[in-house]
Design an enzyme around this catalytic site. Structure first.
Site, short mmCIF file in Angstrom:
data_model
loop_
_atom_site.label_atom_id
_atom_site.label_comp_id
_atom_site.label_asym_id
_atom_site.label_seq_id
_atom_site.Cartn_x
_atom_site.Cartn_y
_atom_site.Cartn_z
N THR A 42 5.81 11.83 -3.59
CA THR A 42 6.72 12.30 -4.63
C THR A 42 7.20 13.73 -4.34
OG1 THR A 42 4.79 12.93 -5.96
CG2 THR A 42 5.86 10.82 -6.46
N GLN A 73 -0.10 2.59 0.85
CA GLN A 73 0.70 1.66 0.07
C GLN A 73 2.18 2.01 0.17
OE1 GLN A 73 -2.02 2.60 -3.40
NE2 GLN A 73 -1.46 0.51 -3.94
N HIS A 93 1.69 -2.24 2.51
CA HIS A 93 2.79 -2.87 1.78
C HIS A 93 4.06 -2.95 2.63
CE1 HIS A 93 0.83 -1.94 -2.39
NE2 HIS A 93 0.24 -2.93 -1.75
N CYS A 133 15.11 -11.34 8.48
CA CYS A 133 15.67 -12.45 7.71
C CYS A 133 14.60 -12.98 6.76
CB CYS A 133 16.13 -13.56 8.65
SG CYS A 133 16.65 -15.08 7.80
N SER A 193 -2.61 5.13 -8.64
CA SER A 193 -3.22 4.81 -9.93
C SER A 193 -4.32 3.78 -9.81
CB SER A 193 -2.15 4.30 -10.89
OG SER A 193 -1.55 3.11 -10.37
#
Length: 236
Positions: free
Chosen positions: A28, A101, A119, A127, A186
């Site tokens: 962030t 992540q 992730h 595709c 979190s």
């Protein structure tokens, strides 16, 4: 917080095979929105309408608009000082592996070499049907694959399995770790939230807000990732 920083620095200084697990709060400070805060992605849009395989197949206009915006927002984004500190800890032999992540590639851009993207990556494209690789321009221009399938970023959507090799490597590293440092997450997303429980080593949690799982950690530092890592690094 001061005592937490001191104890965390002691653990990091003594580590030789630490594993770092990062979430959106790690990035962030680079200008990338997180997901679950008041200003996060999922408080602006419903992830079940935009971040699922069904969205690719049934709602591609909105799926593409959302992910094309995220891809474009990464232009000019650079790693934070916190990313660089973690890369330096790896170089110094303290961190064995960084599992994330995040899909932004900032750990690698900062110099971390052993990174597992749990992730996926928003910098890669494929595709949706045949999984043939594609490039950024083709995705942004809404071209189709040669098989006719829609293009998408190589991120893990809700309902999809995590990359098996990245997951297995992370589990093994955490089971062997002498320290696990969890940063900016979190700990609400399964199965990644189960990873800290796999270690017999020390556990450090750095997060801007309490997660409700602080009691499972040896040290909890409530603060931003960059400032907390800099404070720890200053003591090493």
């Amino acid at each position: 917080m001061r005592s937490g920083i001191d104890e965390a620095a002691r653990f990091v200084k003594g580590a030789s095979k630490a594993v770092v697990l990062t979430g959106a709060g790690m990035s962030t400070e680079a200008g990338i929105p997180d997901f679950r805060s008041k200003a996060g992605w999922w408080n602006q849009v419903d992830p079940m309408t935009l971040a699922t395989p069904d969205a690719v197949e049934l709602n591609y206009d909105q799926f593409h608009a959302f992910y094309a915006d995220r891809v474009r927002r990464l232009e000019g984004i650079v790693p934070t000082p916190g990313h660089v500190i973690l890369a330096n800890w790896e170089l110094a032999g303290r961190v064995a592996l960084t599992a994330t992540q995040n899909v932004d590639g900032l750990h690698q851009a900062a110099g971390s070499r052993n990174v597992k993207e749990l992730h996926g990556s928003i910098a890669g494209f494929c595709c949706h049907l045949c999984r043939a690789r594609a490039d950024r321009t083709s995705f942004l221009c809404r071209e189709n694959c040669s098989c006719g399938g829609p293009l998408r970023p190589e991120v893990v959507l809700f309902g999809e399995s995590l990359p098996q090799l990245a997951w297995d490597s992370t589990v093994q590293a955490i089971e062997e770790a002498d320290l696990v440092i969890v940063i900016g997450t979190s700990l609400q997303v399964y199965p990644v939230n189960s990873l800290p429980s796999l270690t017999d080593g020390h556990l450090i949690l750095i997060n801007a807000e309490p997660t409700g799982q602080e009691s499972a950690f040896d040290v909890f530092i409530q603060g931003k990732a960059g400032a907390s890592l800099r404070a720890i690094d200053d003591l090493l």
